[in-house]
Design an enzyme around this catalytic site. Sequence first.
Site, short mmCIF file in Angstrom:
data_model
loop_
_atom_site.label_atom_id
_atom_site.label_comp_id
_atom_site.label_asym_id
_atom_site.label_seq_id
_atom_site.Cartn_x
_atom_site.Cartn_y
_atom_site.Cartn_z
N GLU A 1 -4.07 3.60 6.58
CA GLU A 1 -4.23 3.37 5.22
C GLU A 1 -4.60 4.47 4.54
OE1 GLU A 1 -4.82 -0.53 3.77
OE2 GLU A 1 -5.69 0.23 1.86
N ARG B 1 0.84 -1.32 0.17
CA ARG B 1 -0.01 0.24 -0.15
C ARG B 1 0.80 1.24 0.03
NH1 ARG B 1 -2.09 -3.35 -1.38
NH2 ARG B 1 -3.79 -4.66 -0.31
N CYS C 1 -10.11 0.13 3.71
CA CYS C 1 -9.36 -0.19 4.87
C CYS C 1 -8.99 1.03 5.57
CB CYS C 1 -8.42 -1.16 4.68
SG CYS C 1 -9.09 -2.60 4.50
C1 LIG Z 1 -15.42 -0.19 -0.52
C2 LIG Z 1 -14.00 0.08 -0.64
C3 LIG Z 1 -13.07 -0.82 -1.00
C4 LIG Z 1 -11.79 -1.10 -1.00
N1 LIG Z 1 -11.17 -2.07 -1.22
C5 LIG Z 1 -9.63 -1.88 -1.30
C6 LIG Z 1 -8.87 -3.12 -1.79
O1 LIG Z 1 -9.27 -4.26 -1.39
N2 LIG Z 1 -7.56 -2.95 -1.53
C7 LIG Z 1 -7.00 -1.48 -1.76
O2 LIG Z 1 -5.87 -1.57 -1.70
N3 LIG Z 1 -7.53 -0.53 -1.48
C8 LIG Z 1 -9.00 -0.61 -1.23
N4 LIG Z 1 -9.86 0.42 -1.17
C9 LIG Z 1 -9.05 1.77 -0.91
C10 LIG Z 1 -9.26 2.61 -2.25
O3 LIG Z 1 -10.14 2.31 -3.22
C11 LIG Z 1 -7.70 2.34 -3.21
O4 LIG Z 1 -6.68 2.81 -2.36
C12 LIG Z 1 -7.64 3.22 -4.62
O5 LIG Z 1 -6.71 2.75 -5.26
C13 LIG Z 1 -7.80 4.77 -4.34
O6 LIG Z 1 -7.78 5.30 -5.51
P1 LIG Z 1 -8.43 6.69 -5.58
O7 LIG Z 1 -8.31 7.01 -7.16
O8 LIG Z 1 -9.63 6.88 -5.02
O9 LIG Z 1 -7.51 7.63 -4.93
P2 LIG Z 1 -7.80 8.91 -4.03
O10 LIG Z 1 -8.64 8.39 -2.93
O11 LIG Z 1 -8.59 9.92 -4.60
O12 LIG Z 1 -6.49 9.49 -3.69
C14 LIG Z 1 -5.63 8.57 -2.73
C15 LIG Z 1 -4.12 9.30 -2.85
O13 LIG Z 1 -3.71 9.00 -4.05
C16 LIG Z 1 -3.43 10.40 -4.56
N5 LIG Z 1 -3.79 10.37 -6.10
C17 LIG Z 1 -4.93 9.96 -6.56
N6 LIG Z 1 -4.68 9.98 -7.91
C18 LIG Z 1 -3.48 10.47 -8.17
C19 LIG Z 1 -2.76 10.81 -9.25
N7 LIG Z 1 -3.21 10.47 -10.56
N8 LIG Z 1 -1.59 11.50 -9.34
C20 LIG Z 1 -0.96 11.60 -7.78
N9 LIG Z 1 -1.37 11.33 -6.80
C21 LIG Z 1 -2.84 10.72 -6.88
C22 LIG Z 1 -4.00 11.47 -3.92
O14 LIG Z 1 -3.51 12.53 -3.72
C23 LIG Z 1 -4.13 10.66 -2.52
O15 LIG Z 1 -2.92 10.89 -1.67
C24 LIG Z 1 -11.22 0.36 -1.25
C25 LIG Z 1 -12.03 1.48 -0.91
C26 LIG Z 1 -13.48 1.24 -0.61
C27 LIG Z 1 -14.18 2.56 -0.71
#
Ligand SMILES: Cc1cc2nc3c(=O)[nH]c(=O)nc-3n(C[C@H](O)[C@H](O)[C@H](O)COP(=O)(O)OP(=O)(O)OC[C@H]3O[C@@H](n4cnc5c(N)ncnc54)[C@H](O)[C@@H]3O)c2cc1C
Length: 308
Positions: A301, A182, A231
């Site tokens: 996380e 992560r 998480c």
């Molecule tokens: C129901 C649910 C289930 C989930 N299950 C999992 C799982 O099984 N495994 C897991 O690992 N995660 C899981 N997650 C967490 C999450 O979905 C992941 O971590 C996902 O990859 C985050 O992506 P995001 O685009 O929403 O990032 P955001 O939440 O928008 O951002 C997260 C971080 O990444 C940075 N960021 C985002 N995009 C960029 C970019 N293009 N350039 C630079 N920085 C960027 C942001 O600045 C921030 O610091 C889950 C979440 C939910 C709500």
Amino acid sequence: MKLSQQEWLDIFKGVYEEEIGFDMPMSEHTWLSIGGPADVFLMPQDPLSIRNLMVVLKNEGVPFFTLGGGTNILVRDGGIEGVVISLKNFRRMEVLKEGDESAELFIEAGVSLQKYVNFCKERGYSGAEGLIGIPGTVGGAICGNAGSFGCEMKDSVLSVAIMDSSGRLDRFKAEGLGFGYRRSDIKGTDIVLSANVRLTRQEKEAVTRRTGKFFSEKKASQPISDRSAGCVFKNPQNTSAGRLIDEAGYKGMRVGGIEVSTLHANFFINRGGGTASEYLALMERVSAGVREKFGIVLEPEIKVVGRG
Ligand SMILES: Cc1cc2nc3c(=O)[nH]c(=O)nc-3n(C[C@H](O)[C@H](O)[C@H](O)COP(=O)(O)OP(=O)(O)OC[C@H]3O[C@@H](n4cnc5c(N)ncnc54)[C@H](O)[C@@H]3O)c2cc1C
């Protein structure tokens, strides 16, 4: 100091001609439906637009935050100072090469992770099956090396195009990006624009079967349709944060509108009207309880951002 709308317009004049959102409630852009207003909210259309923004924001000393799908962040109730840059308009995905054994894809950062997983499933490309059901964007999944069922985003990434805060664009090989559990070495001031990935070609039915099996398991064990940020805590070595929270007796505990999920204790759900302060108070209570009972310090996380 908070700038007026006119002062912001003066900063962006001749540099950024697209729509500008002011005092944008971040609750509209997070999976948790929580978060105070961002001073300015932008959805640039292309890399040149981001480059121009980087130059002007750096010159003016304005902080910025890059937003993917908002599925792994908790935005504080005071909102976000400066500019939020959403990558939602970066949605291109195409096949670069397809051989007998493997296929290479170009994917922009704003492509939804589920669109990518389903694309792979439909074409019989193996390597992303375990990412099924993880919301958010490909960019967010790369930054945090999202993963599940023994599959991580990094497994298929060959290289990543990143723009730094001075507007310089470079392509980095995956090996140099410090991917781990992560995490990655991608800095908060770097913007991931796209990635090239390589997947293995397999029977479409086999990829579909595995993807379906993982999705059924995920739905049965995680509250994926509730409002959460995924998480809350990373798993400590050799154990699961969810199990520790459960055994410490916190399932179902509530602070205001935020509840520890009764299905999976490492998910905190916004049951309606919850605030970031309540979410943080619940995190504090749960981690203190786990520390007291097991002597284990839980590491968040989720990314907590914004003004207090
Ligand atoms: C129901 C649910 C289930 C989930 N299950 C999992 C799982 O099984 N495994 C897991 O690992 N995660 C899981 N997650 C967490 C999450 O979905 C992941 O971590 C996902 O990859 C985050 O992506 P995001 O685009 O929403 O990032 P955001 O939440 O928008 O951002 C997260 C971080 O990444 C940075 N960021 C985002 N995009 C960029 C970019 N293009 N350039 C630079 N920085 C960027 C942001 O600045 C921030 O610091 C889950 C979440 C939910 C709500």
